[in-house]
Design a protein around this motif. Structure first.
Motif, short mmCIF file in Angstrom:
data_model
loop_
_atom_site.label_atom_id
_atom_site.label_comp_id
_atom_site.label_asym_id
_atom_site.label_seq_id
_atom_site.Cartn_x
_atom_site.Cartn_y
_atom_site.Cartn_z
N VAL A 15 0.85 -1.19 0.00
CA VAL A 15 0.00 0.00 0.00
C VAL A 15 0.89 1.24 0.00
CG1 VAL A 15 -1.67 1.32 1.34
CG2 VAL A 15 -1.94 -1.15 1.12
N GLY A 51 2.62 1.72 -3.29
CA GLY A 51 1.71 2.30 -4.27
C GLY A 51 1.52 3.79 -4.04
N GLU A 52 1.44 4.18 -2.76
CA GLU A 52 1.23 5.60 -2.45
C GLU A 52 2.42 6.45 -2.89
OE1 GLU A 52 -1.84 5.11 1.30
OE2 GLU A 52 0.30 4.81 1.56
N VAL A 93 4.67 5.64 -5.22
CA VAL A 93 4.76 5.64 -6.68
C VAL A 93 3.68 6.56 -7.27
CG1 VAL A 93 4.51 4.20 -8.74
CG2 VAL A 93 5.84 3.37 -6.80
N GLN A 94 2.51 6.56 -6.64
CA GLN A 94 1.43 7.41 -7.12
C GLN A 94 1.81 8.89 -7.01
OE1 GLN A 94 -2.00 7.32 -4.64
NE2 GLN A 94 -3.18 8.70 -5.93
N ALA A 108 4.58 9.57 -9.61
CA ALA A 108 4.18 9.55 -11.02
C ALA A 108 3.23 10.71 -11.34
CB ALA A 108 3.50 8.22 -11.35
N LEU A 109 2.32 10.97 -10.42
CA LEU A 109 1.36 12.06 -10.64
C LEU A 109 2.10 13.40 -10.67
CD1 LEU A 109 -1.68 12.19 -10.99
CD2 LEU A 109 -1.91 12.62 -8.55
N LEU A 144 5.24 13.94 -11.29
CA LEU A 144 6.10 13.99 -12.46
C LEU A 144 5.28 14.32 -13.71
CD1 LEU A 144 8.96 13.56 -13.59
CD2 LEU A 144 8.39 11.15 -13.89
N THR A 165 -1.63 17.79 5.88
CA THR A 165 -0.58 16.78 5.91
C THR A 165 -0.92 15.58 5.03
OG1 THR A 165 -1.60 15.83 7.87
CG2 THR A 165 0.16 17.39 8.25
N ASP A 166 -1.83 15.78 4.07
CA ASP A 166 -2.19 14.67 3.18
C ASP A 166 -1.22 14.57 2.01
OD1 ASP A 166 -4.27 13.92 4.71
OD2 ASP A 166 -5.74 15.14 3.65
N GLU A 199 7.03 12.68 2.50
CA GLU A 199 6.41 11.67 3.36
C GLU A 199 7.14 11.57 4.70
OE1 GLU A 199 5.14 9.04 -0.52
OE2 GLU A 199 6.77 8.38 0.75
N LEU A 200 8.47 11.71 4.65
CA LEU A 200 9.27 11.64 5.87
C LEU A 200 8.98 12.81 6.79
CD1 LEU A 200 12.97 10.70 5.03
CD2 LEU A 200 11.75 10.07 7.08
N GLY A 241 4.74 13.58 6.85
CA GLY A 241 4.01 12.44 7.41
C GLY A 241 2.87 11.99 6.52
N HIS A 245 7.04 7.81 5.06
CA HIS A 245 6.38 7.77 6.36
C HIS A 245 6.70 6.46 7.09
CE1 HIS A 245 3.39 8.52 9.40
NE2 HIS A 245 2.84 7.36 9.16
#
Lengths: 266, 321
Positions: A64, A67-68, A70-71, A74-75, A77, A126-127, A204-205, A208, A214
């Motif tokens: 999961v 995927g997050e 990479v998403q 990719a988005l 980029l 923080t999303d 993410e680090l 969060g 994360h």
């Protein structure tokens, strides 16, 4: 070309040399902690990291997060590349625009994306969107600058020839600007791809937002040191894969270009 | 060529959209059997031991019983949680008491709604403690002029260390603090970059395993020291007082459950941290009383003034329920 030179000098194919380098590096990481040059408590051996990765890939939560990340990557980029191409071609082909934006671009470009972290937390939260903004901001400039240079690199003789033949604006972009700018743009994509990954994981680090970055932080605050290393290796592998894909695309799309054609001296 | 390039861009977009589909939703409360639909509530937490009760309460259906469907958002610290609660992105948040006192002194519109966690009261077995490696440092007052690692400057950890040094008769103003994240403290002490570290679990167990000497803990400040609280925005407090009350009730129940079922609390840790199940058995859990210990918060506020974090003691009634 460069491959031919490498082969000629050493006699070994570059793939083998690359593999040997990797094996040596992994071996070093196995030996140094074992003999105590690096403290094993903070530098797990390569085999420990490998074992941790093996358990990691069996966990659904890992995929999961994978995927997050990479998403987001990719988005971000895709947005940066699309925006960089459109704005780069528009700004690059209109001299007035180029002159008017040059100083602004030079001011905004060097701002490190990470410096915007406090700002995006307050503005966006923080999303994933916060990290996405950082990714787009950082990789957009890579793309824009390359496209600008590419557009500016059109051969003056070719440009005048096109004018003599009264090529319309669309045909000029298609037959003049596009082939000239394409190698630059693809270099831009490759640079943007690695910058985008750096910022995706950084976001993410630090922020969060969900993803591998994360998970690195969570593993770190749980004192799961081998897991931290395993996740770092995974992010490195994503970067490697991204670079390989970008290079393959480059070779494919630029098969006609002297820099890629091995049989024609550049 | 155009086709090839556009195909590449299309592929990039496709990968992005596929990834978007694959990210599953966060696991939430057990299947709803109650008549009304649960209120969806997002809580900003930190992935540490302290918040085990809220996870346990969610998984035991305590929040569902109070009509709340919980989603936990793991943030990297109070610095990210407080703004997110004020802006309404999270309905509730978890933060240490000193951060909340500092926020309140800057008129940030927040209000505590439930207790978080407290010191165990045992100076030798608390979930946060002060460790030294050098055998010449025998008691806290020997830290005068030395370097001590704190996770954040001017916050609860360095305030605690100063209080421990002062209690031992040392001059707290002459202790030098270095900001280091908890995971980086043990390596720094090992390498001799700092003279003492204040760590919390799971790093406290790791420090003990190293054989380092413990010379203080949260319990030295106050045996019932309240370390952290759950809070909300004053806006939500006035707009949805019923929801806030139900959250408080569910939280109290969850705290009591975790306090009386430590084994389940330990097992819960493996669901949101990466601490191994075997390692959770030896961790020192904090205390989880249901009620907020106002005396110890008052003491912390006083210390915050003494050590210059605050210019004047805040009116605690504006922060506490």
């Amino acid at each position: 070309m460069t491959q031919a030179i490498a082969k000629g000098r050493t006699g070994a194919p570059p793939v083998l040399l690359g593999a040997a380098g990797l094996v040596a590096f992994v071996g070093l990481f196995e030996v140094l902690p074992r003999v105590g040059i690096l403290p094993e408590a903070y530098f797990p051996t390569a085999s420990t990291i490998g074992r941790t990765m093996a358990t990691l890939v069996t966990e659904s939560s890992f995929w999961v997060s994978f995927g997050e990340t990479v998403q987001t990557w990719a988005l971000g980029l895709a947005i940066a590349v699309a925006a960089g191409i459109v704005l780069g071609v528009v700004i690059g082909t209109v001299p007035v625009l180029r002159a008017a934006t040059a100083s602004t671009i030079e001011f905004l470009r060097p701002i490190p994306s990470v410096a915007l972290i406090p700002l995006v937390i307050v503005l966006v939260g923080t999303d994933m969107e916060s990290t996405l903004i950082l990714v787009v901001y950082a990789s957009f400039w890579q793309m824009l600058i390359q496209v600008l240079y590419g557009v500016a690199d059109v051969d003056p003789v070719a440009r005048e020839t096109a004018l003599s033949y009264r090529l319309g604006p669309w045909d000029r972009i298609r037959y003049l600007v596009f082939p000239t700018a394409l190698p630059y743009a693809l270099t831009g994509v490759r640079l943007a791809a690695s910058v985008a990954l750096i910022l995706a994981v950084t976001g993410e680090l630090v922020i969060g937002s969900p993803g591998l970055g994360h998970d690195i932080e969570t593993a770190n605050s749980s004192n799961s040191i081998p897991r931290v290393y395993a996740l770092i290796v995974v992010t490195g592998l994503i970067g490697l894969a991204a670079n390989l894909v970008a290079r393959a695309v480059e070779r494919y799309a630029l098969a006609w270009h002297p820099s890629v054609r091995a049989d024609v001296p550049a | 060529m155009i086709r090839k390039t556009s195909a590449f861009i299309a592929t990039t977009l496709l990968v992005a959209s596929m990834a978007a589909c694959s990210s599953s939703s966060t696991p939430n409360a057990p299947s709803s059997s109650g008549p009304a639909v649960d209120d969806k509530v997002t809580v900003g937490v930190i992935a540490i031991l302290d918040v085990a009760p809220i996870y346990l309460g969610r998984d035991k259906g305590i929040f569902h019983k109070h009509g709340i469907e919980l989603t936990m958002q793991q943030a990297q610290g109070g610095a990210a949680i407080v703004p997110a609660v004020v802006s309404g992105q999270y309905q509730f948040g978890f933060s240490n008491v000193v951060s909340l006192l500092l926020a309140k002194s800057q008129n940030v519109p927040i209000k505590a709604v439930a207790n978080g966690n407290n010191s165990t009261g045992s100076t030798s077995a608390d979930f946060g403690g002060l460790f030294v490696k050098d055998p010449n440092i025998k008691s806290p007052k020997d830290l005068v002029g030395k370097k001590v690692a704190t996770n954040t400057l001017k916050n609860i950890v360095d305030t605690t260390v100063k209080a421990i040094v002062a209690k031992d008769g040392g001059d707290a103003s002459k202790v030098n603090f270095v900001e280091l994240a908890f995971p980086n403290m043990a390596p720094a002490l090992d390498a001799g970059n700092v003279d003492a570290i204040f760590v919390v679990e799971p790093f406290l167990s790791a420090a003990k395993a190293k054989g380092w000497k413990q010379i203080g803990s949260y319990a030295d400040v106050d045996p019932n020291l309240c370390v952290a609280l759950y809070f909300t925005s004053t806006q939500l407090m006035t707009q949805k007082p019923d929801l806030v009350k139900r959250f408080t009730d569910a939280m109290k129940e969850s705290l009591a459950y975790a306090q009386t079922h430590p084994d389940e609390a330990r097992a819960e840790l493996t669901t949101y941290t990466t601490i191994k199940a075997d390692d959770t058995k030896n961790l020192i859990l904090p205390k989880w009383p249901g009620d907020i210990d106002k005396t110890s918060i008052d003491k912390l506020a006083g210390l915050a003034v003494t050590y210059g974090l605050l210019t004047s003691k805040p009116d605690l009634t504006t922060l506490l329920p």
